[in-house]
Design a protein around this motif. Structure first.
Motif, PDB file in Angstrom:
ATOM      1  N   GLY A  11      52.457 -10.705  21.794  1.00  0.00           N
ATOM      2  CA  GLY A  11      52.867 -12.066  22.106  1.00  0.00           C
ATOM      3  C   GLY A  11      54.302 -12.159  22.601  1.00  0.00           C
ATOM      4  O   GLY A  11      54.712 -13.182  23.135  1.00  0.00           O
ATOM      5  N   VAL A  12      55.081 -11.102  22.414  1.00  0.00           N
ATOM      6  CA  VAL A  12      56.474 -11.075  22.856  1.00  0.00           C
ATOM      7  C   VAL A  12      56.630 -10.165  24.073  1.00  0.00           C
ATOM      8  O   VAL A  12      57.400 -10.458  24.976  1.00  0.00           O
ATOM      9  N   LEU A  13      55.873  -9.068  24.086  1.00  0.00           N
ATOM     10  CA  LEU A  13      55.936  -8.115  25.198  1.00  0.00           C
ATOM     11  C   LEU A  13      54.743  -8.301  26.114  1.00  0.00           C
ATOM     12  O   LEU A  13      53.635  -8.565  25.657  1.00  0.00           O
ATOM     13  N   GLN A  45      59.409 -11.585  26.447  1.00  0.00           N
ATOM     14  CA  GLN A  45      59.397 -13.045  26.445  1.00  0.00           C
ATOM     15  C   GLN A  45      60.082 -13.527  25.172  1.00  0.00           C
ATOM     16  O   GLN A  45      59.612 -13.248  24.074  1.00  0.00           O
ATOM     17  N   GLY A  46      61.190 -14.195  25.318  1.00  0.00           N
ATOM     18  CA  GLY A  46      61.883 -14.695  24.144  1.00  0.00           C
ATOM     19  C   GLY A  46      63.375 -14.787  24.383  1.00  0.00           C
ATOM     20  O   GLY A  46      63.873 -14.526  25.467  1.00  0.00           O
ATOM     21  N   ARG A  47      64.068 -15.143  23.348  1.00  0.00           N
ATOM     22  CA  ARG A  47      65.518 -15.323  23.402  1.00  0.00           C
ATOM     23  C   ARG A  47      66.239 -14.003  23.167  1.00  0.00           C
ATOM     24  O   ARG A  47      65.624 -12.958  22.976  1.00  0.00           O
ATOM     25  N   ALA A  48      67.572 -14.080  23.141  1.00  0.00           N
ATOM     26  CA  ALA A  48      68.398 -12.884  22.971  1.00  0.00           C
ATOM     27  C   ALA A  48      68.014 -12.101  21.718  1.00  0.00           C
ATOM     28  O   ALA A  48      67.925 -10.876  21.738  1.00  0.00           O
ATOM     29  N   ARG A  86      68.757 -14.422  29.599  1.00  0.00           N
ATOM     30  CA  ARG A  86      68.899 -15.770  30.139  1.00  0.00           C
ATOM     31  C   ARG A  86      69.475 -15.697  31.545  1.00  0.00           C
ATOM     32  O   ARG A  86      70.306 -14.844  31.843  1.00  0.00           O
ATOM     33  N   GLY A  87      69.015 -16.590  32.414  1.00  0.00           N
ATOM     34  CA  GLY A  87      69.560 -16.669  33.764  1.00  0.00           C
ATOM     35  C   GLY A  87      69.089 -15.546  34.662  1.00  0.00           C
ATOM     36  O   GLY A  87      68.098 -14.871  34.375  1.00  0.00           O
ATOM     37  N   GLY A  88      69.814 -15.356  35.733  1.00  0.00           N
ATOM     38  CA  GLY A  88      69.481 -14.312  36.693  1.00  0.00           C
ATOM     39  C   GLY A  88      70.733 -13.820  37.382  1.00  0.00           C
ATOM     40  O   GLY A  88      71.794 -14.436  37.300  1.00  0.00           O
ATOM     41  N   GLY A 106      63.771 -11.999  31.118  1.00  0.00           N
ATOM     42  CA  GLY A 106      62.559 -11.239  30.811  1.00  0.00           C
ATOM     43  C   GLY A 106      62.563  -9.837  31.379  1.00  0.00           C
ATOM     44  O   GLY A 106      61.815  -8.975  30.922  1.00  0.00           O
ATOM     45  N   ASP A 107      63.395  -9.586  32.391  1.00  0.00           N
ATOM     46  CA  ASP A 107      63.466  -8.261  33.011  1.00  0.00           C
ATOM     47  C   ASP A 107      64.299  -7.309  32.147  1.00  0.00           C
ATOM     48  O   ASP A 107      65.214  -7.737  31.434  1.00  0.00           O
ATOM     49  N   VAL A 108      63.984  -6.023  32.249  1.00  0.00           N
ATOM     50  CA  VAL A 108      64.718  -4.982  31.522  1.00  0.00           C
ATOM     51  C   VAL A 108      65.013  -3.840  32.490  1.00  0.00           C
ATOM     52  O   VAL A 108      64.127  -3.379  33.208  1.00  0.00           O
TER      53      VAL A 108
END
Length: 181
Positions: A11-13, A45-48, A86-88, A106-108
């Motif tokens: 649910g997060v990945l 998917q999620g916050r910091a 957050r952001g881009g 969401g990107d890594v």
């Protein structure tokens, strides 16, 4: 190549959309002759705090929250993961002759030791969560005269991490970087 999402992060990945990019030595920035950069699109998917929990669970430590420096730099003593919380931003990899990529929440990015990176411009709310494999301590090099050949020796000696920073022991890093099972 299929990746199993660790149950603790269901649910997060998301199933990884992996892009690989190889950068060669440009005379100033060593980059990494044997390991590609991995870009996981929309992986987390999620916050910091979500990025921090995921990275820590997979033995990537030394967590920090910030952006990406607006000058070319690299680390000769550690690999690095950058999670866009957050952001881009538009990020250049590989030095001035490298390639530019737009990254968003969401990107890594998984950067092997030696790969130059620079922020070319970011949203005002841009936030990155960074970390390094357990046991690795980073340095900060800018491609200045005199940094090499010590930086080259350091890069050759940086051990592979024990696991993928996002997907764990069976993640894409295993196949792209040759991690042992």
């Amino acid at each position: 190549m299929s990746t199993t999402i660790p149950e603790s992060f269901a649910g997060v990945l998301r199933e990884p959309d992996v892009q690989t990019h190889q950068f060669t030595d440009d005379g100033t920035f060593p980059n990494n002759p044997s390991l590609p950069v991995l870009l996981f699109r929309q992986a987390v998917q999620g916050r910091a705090g979500t990025f921090e929990r995921v990275f820590q669970a997979h033995d990537w430590r030394g967590l920090w929250r910030n952006g990406i420096f607006s000058y070319h730099h690299y680390h000769s003593t550690a690999h690095e993961v950058l999670g866009v919380a957050r952001g881009g931003a538009r990020v250049q990899l590989g030095g001035p002759e490298g390639a530019s990529f737009d990254v968003e929440a969401g990107d890594v990015l998984v950067l092997p030791a030696g790969v130059a990176h620079k922020n070319l411009g970011a949203d005002p709310d841009f936030l990155v969560i960074g970390a390094y494999p357990k046991g690795q301590d980073w340095d900060l090099l800018r491609g200045r005269p005199g940094e090499r050949p010590e930086a080259d020796r350091n890069i050759e000696q940086v051990p592979l991490p024990s696991q993928d920073p996002v997907y764990g022991p069976e993640g894409p890093l295993k196949d792209h970087w040759g991690l042992a099972s």
